[in-house]
Design a protein around this motif. Structure first.
Motif, short mmCIF file in Angstrom:
data_model
loop_
_atom_site.label_atom_id
_atom_site.label_comp_id
_atom_site.label_asym_id
_atom_site.label_seq_id
_atom_site.Cartn_x
_atom_site.Cartn_y
_atom_site.Cartn_z
N LEU A 85 0.83 -1.20 0.00
CA LEU A 85 0.00 0.00 0.00
C LEU A 85 0.87 1.26 0.00
CD1 LEU A 85 -2.78 1.33 0.16
CD2 LEU A 85 -2.63 1.13 2.64
N GLY A 86 1.93 1.26 0.78
CA GLY A 86 2.84 2.41 0.80
C GLY A 86 3.50 2.63 -0.54
N MET A 87 3.89 1.55 -1.21
CA MET A 87 4.51 1.69 -2.52
C MET A 87 3.51 2.20 -3.54
SD MET A 87 7.03 -1.59 -2.66
CE MET A 87 7.59 -1.20 -4.29
N VAL A 88 2.28 1.71 -3.47
CA VAL A 88 1.25 2.17 -4.40
C VAL A 88 0.97 3.66 -4.18
CG1 VAL A 88 -1.22 2.00 -4.92
CG2 VAL A 88 0.17 -0.05 -4.79
N VAL A 89 0.89 4.08 -2.94
CA VAL A 89 0.62 5.49 -2.66
C VAL A 89 1.81 6.36 -3.05
CG1 VAL A 89 0.23 7.14 -0.77
CG2 VAL A 89 -1.08 5.03 -0.88
N SER A 90 3.03 5.86 -2.86
CA SER A 90 4.20 6.66 -3.22
C SER A 90 4.33 6.83 -4.73
CB SER A 90 5.47 6.04 -2.65
OG SER A 90 5.77 4.82 -3.29
N TYR A 91 3.82 5.87 -5.52
CA TYR A 91 3.85 5.98 -6.97
C TYR A 91 2.53 6.52 -7.53
CZ TYR A 91 8.07 3.17 -6.82
OH TYR A 91 9.32 2.70 -6.57
N GLN A 92 1.80 7.25 -6.71
CA GLN A 92 0.47 7.74 -7.11
C GLN A 92 0.53 8.72 -8.28
OE1 GLN A 92 -1.70 9.28 -3.83
NE2 GLN A 92 -3.65 9.07 -4.84
N ASP A 93 1.64 9.41 -8.43
CA ASP A 93 1.75 10.38 -9.52
C ASP A 93 2.17 9.73 -10.83
OD1 ASP A 93 1.04 12.40 -7.80
OD2 ASP A 93 3.11 12.82 -7.22
N GLU A 94 2.53 8.45 -10.80
CA GLU A 94 2.92 7.75 -12.01
C GLU A 94 1.71 7.60 -12.93
OE1 GLU A 94 6.04 6.34 -12.77
OE2 GLU A 94 6.85 7.36 -11.01
N GLN A 95 1.97 7.46 -14.20
CA GLN A 95 0.88 7.38 -15.16
C GLN A 95 0.22 6.00 -15.18
OE1 GLN A 95 2.01 8.33 -19.15
NE2 GLN A 95 -0.01 9.15 -19.60
N GLY A 96 0.92 4.94 -14.81
CA GLY A 96 0.38 3.59 -14.88
C GLY A 96 -0.34 3.14 -13.62
N LEU A 97 -0.66 4.04 -12.71
CA LEU A 97 -1.34 3.67 -11.47
C LEU A 97 -2.83 3.89 -11.62
CD1 LEU A 97 -0.93 2.85 -8.47
CD2 LEU A 97 -1.05 5.26 -7.96
N TYR A 98 -3.60 2.88 -11.24
CA TYR A 98 -5.05 2.96 -11.36
C TYR A 98 -5.70 2.74 -10.01
CZ TYR A 98 -3.95 2.66 -16.27
OH TYR A 98 -3.42 2.90 -17.51
#
Length: 116
Positions: A85-98
């Motif tokens: 969850l922390g990794m997903v939130v930290s990459y929230q600005d990435e374009q491939g995150l849904y």
């Protein structure tokens, strides 16, 4: 909001699934069905488990190696899901995150918390 906006791709694709050389399930199907259904099952039946524990006269469970090892494994899985969850939130600005990735990480973390 459609599944393509939510997951970044189709929910089901016959050509992708039934490919003779490399069959695979879509990303959306893997995240929604294969991960959310067990979590929902666990949430629904944990309500029953909580009711049975509160109504039981023998609710004190003795500590033994089985209970301690189960708690340790669940704690490790819970830590891994919180890291996810922390990794997903930290990459929230990435374009491939849904959105499905964030909700899947939250559901997995809550499932492990409710299991302990």
């Amino acid at each position: 909001m459609t599944f393509e906006d939510f997951c970044g791709g189709p929910f089901w694709d016959d050509e992708f699934v039934w490919d003779i050389d490399n069959p695979n399930l879509t990303f959306c199907f893997q995240r929604v069905i294969l991960q959310w259904v067990p979590c929902v099952f666990l949430f629904v039946f944990s309500i029953y488990d909580i009711l049975k524990i509160t109504e039981s006269r023998y609710r004190d469970i003795p500590w033994n190696w089985y209970n301690l090892s189960k708690m340790l494994v669940i704690f490790l899985l819970m830590c891994m899901s919180w890291i996810d969850l922390g990794m997903v939130v930290s990459y929230q600005d990435e374009q491939g995150l849904y959105d499905v990735q964030i909700l899947t990480a939250v559901f997995n973390a809550l499932a492990y918390v409710s299991e302990t």
